[in-house]
Motif scaffolding. Structure first.
Motif, mmCIF file in Angstrom:
data_model
loop_
_atom_site.group_PDB
_atom_site.id
_atom_site.type_symbol
_atom_site.label_atom_id
_atom_site.label_comp_id
_atom_site.label_asym_id
_atom_site.label_seq_id
_atom_site.Cartn_x
_atom_site.Cartn_y
_atom_site.Cartn_z
ATOM 1 N N ASN A 109 38.608 31.856 -13.519
ATOM 2 C CA ASN A 109 37.389 32.135 -12.794
ATOM 3 C C ASN A 109 36.343 31.125 -12.569
ATOM 4 O OD1 ASN A 109 38.361 34.718 -12.860
ATOM 5 N ND2 ASN A 109 37.701 35.472 -14.579
ATOM 6 N N GLU A 110 36.047 30.114 -13.328
ATOM 7 C CA GLU A 110 35.142 29.147 -13.298
ATOM 8 C C GLU A 110 35.530 28.051 -12.144
ATOM 9 O OE1 GLU A 110 33.217 29.272 -17.726
ATOM 10 O OE2 GLU A 110 35.264 28.012 -17.437
ATOM 11 N N ILE A 111 37.046 27.782 -12.168
ATOM 12 C CA ILE A 111 37.423 26.885 -11.115
ATOM 13 C C ILE A 111 37.423 27.653 -9.475
ATOM 14 C CG2 ILE A 111 39.558 25.913 -10.156
ATOM 15 C CD1 ILE A 111 40.590 25.781 -13.254
ATOM 16 N N CYS A 112 37.557 29.112 -9.634
ATOM 17 C CA CYS A 112 37.493 29.792 -8.510
ATOM 18 C C CYS A 112 36.071 29.931 -8.101
ATOM 19 C CB CYS A 112 37.626 31.333 -8.519
ATOM 20 S SG CYS A 112 39.562 31.512 -9.026
ATOM 21 N N ALA A 113 35.067 29.869 -8.572
ATOM 22 C CA ALA A 113 33.532 29.805 -8.473
ATOM 23 C C ALA A 113 33.130 28.676 -8.089
ATOM 24 C CB ALA A 113 32.571 30.417 -9.545
ATOM 25 N N ALA A 114 33.811 27.418 -8.761
ATOM 26 C CA ALA A 114 33.259 26.086 -8.439
ATOM 27 C C ALA A 114 33.789 25.458 -7.078
ATOM 28 C CB ALA A 114 33.610 25.034 -9.460
ATOM 29 N N LEU A 115 35.043 25.846 -6.668
ATOM 30 C CA LEU A 115 35.740 25.556 -5.473
ATOM 31 C C LEU A 115 35.760 26.658 -4.388
ATOM 32 C CD1 LEU A 115 38.948 23.735 -7.010
ATOM 33 C CD2 LEU A 115 36.586 22.795 -6.567
ATOM 34 N N LEU A 148 37.265 29.349 -4.104
ATOM 35 C CA LEU A 148 38.911 29.757 -3.611
ATOM 36 C C LEU A 148 39.032 31.167 -4.073
ATOM 37 C CD1 LEU A 148 40.472 26.444 -4.278
ATOM 38 C CD2 LEU A 148 40.069 27.397 -2.020
ATOM 39 N N PRO A 149 40.306 31.860 -3.634
ATOM 40 C CA PRO A 149 40.464 32.941 -4.375
ATOM 41 C C PRO A 149 41.205 32.891 -5.617
ATOM 42 C CG PRO A 149 41.139 32.972 -1.834
ATOM 43 C CD PRO A 149 40.721 31.517 -2.369
ATOM 44 N N GLN A 150 41.214 33.843 -6.337
ATOM 45 C CA GLN A 150 41.847 33.762 -7.947
ATOM 46 C C GLN A 150 43.408 33.590 -7.704
ATOM 47 O OE1 GLN A 150 41.898 37.227 -10.416
ATOM 48 N NE2 GLN A 150 40.941 35.968 -12.027
ATOM 49 N N SER A 151 43.942 34.325 -6.592
ATOM 50 C CA SER A 151 45.732 34.061 -6.680
ATOM 51 C C SER A 151 45.660 32.566 -6.244
ATOM 52 C CB SER A 151 46.119 35.122 -5.676
ATOM 53 O OG SER A 151 45.329 34.918 -4.309
#
Length: 333
Positions: A66-72, A74-77
């Protein structure tokens, strides 16, 4: 001459196929990849999204999906799929921890640099050891003002006070400067650990002269000693401030030193060289590496220098090159 101690190093030496990783508690982690034999790694690196994830993890440390999604953004999938590919290639570590609701997986980058090896197969050997030394991990020093230490976040201590070079916060140093004197570092002589003679010894670092403000025409004679033997002197042309260094933090004033030149000091059985050009007649035999458990590296402005124009040493997060002091050993078969 003040002398300071440093924490013990913890080394692991791992050899696997065409990979040699030399790692200290504070050193960088390298992976050398054979593109023919490491298809999973090459596939993992072929995606811009996966490269962005690796860079994010290296810069910020452990993150969950989730943190990677927020930073980049991008969708979680998308992130989950690419994280699995990076994990399958062995480029990240994943561990499970307790969360508020159940468990969560944290991801971390395993390597700081990945090198694609294009040598012929018959030429590839595990004959290289690389150790990076943090700028602040000097074991002895003698400096005079102007002088100072700087981390990526700000000035360490007070400027122009040589005694503050003992400040414990020096371990965070990303930029060091002084007018006269020297810094000395002790690198581990890992060639003794693996029991193989050294054929080439190389040090690399980003350097410039030092003057209040900046001046591109400010020559300074920068000398290097190894095991107390002076291998040569390079005359830095100036203190560069015409543009912001590629990595220099935004808070650092533009009137200050911005970047330097990446210099490579090499010693082998034929002599000493600076960036491939002859420097002196000092050879490996003069250094007697086999007789020492450490390799002492000293850099500074020698007494009686014709151009005593000071020195800036740039480390991680400052200047144009994202490295501290790097020692490279090439070993005999």
């Amino acid at each position: 001459m003040p002398s300071v101690g440093h924490p013990p190093h913890q080394f692991t030496i791992t050899t696997h196929a065409e990979v040699l990783i030399i790692q200290t508690k504070l050193a960088r982690r390298f992976l050398t990849v054979d593109p023919e034999e490491n298809a999973r790694v090459m596939h993992a690196l072929s995606s811009p999204v996966r490269v962005r994830i690796l860079r994010l993890l290296r810069g910020r440390g452990e993150l969950n999906v989730n943190e990677i999604c927020a930073a980049l953004e991008l969708p979680q999938s998308t992130v989950a799929t690419n994280v699995n590919i990076l994990d399958h290639a062995g480029l990240i570590d994943k561990r499970t921890i307790k969360a508020r609701k159940g468990q969560q997986k944290l991801c971390a980058s395993r390597f700081d640099e990945i090198i694609i090896c294009l040598d012929e197969k018959g030429e590839r050997k595990n004959n290289e050891i690389i150790v990076e030394m943090p700028l602040g991990l000097y074991t002895a020093y003698q400096v005079s003002a102007p002088c100072g230490l700087c981390s990526q976040q700000g000035i360490i201590g007070v400027l122009d006070v040589p005694d503050l070079f003992l400040d414990p916060r020096r371990m965070q140093t990303s930029l060091i400067w002084f007018g006269r004197g020297f810094l000395e570092y002790k690198f581990p002589n890992n060639a003794r650990i693996v029991g193989r003679p050294v054929t080439t010894l190389e040090f690399s670092m980003e350097l410039s002269s030092e003057v209040p403000g900046t001046n591109p025409n400010w020559p300074s004679d920068v000398s290097v000693w190894i095991n107390d033997i002076q291998i040569g002197t390079w005359t830095s042309p100036g203190d560069f401030g015409d543009k912001r260094g590629r990595l220099t933090p935004g808070w650092w004033k533009l009137e200050g030193s911005q970047y330097g030149r990446l210099t490579r000091w090499t010693i082998d059985d034929s002599g000493s060289y600076l960036d491939g050009e002859p420097l002196s007649a000092i050879t490996l035999s003069h250094l007697e590496l086999h007789a020492h458990h450490s390799i002492r590296f000293k850099i500074g402005i020698r007494d009686g220098a014709e151009h005593p124009g000071g020195i800036n040493i740039f480390g991680r997060g400052f200047g144009d090159h994202d490295q501290d002091l790097v020692m490279r050993l090439l070993l005999a078969d």
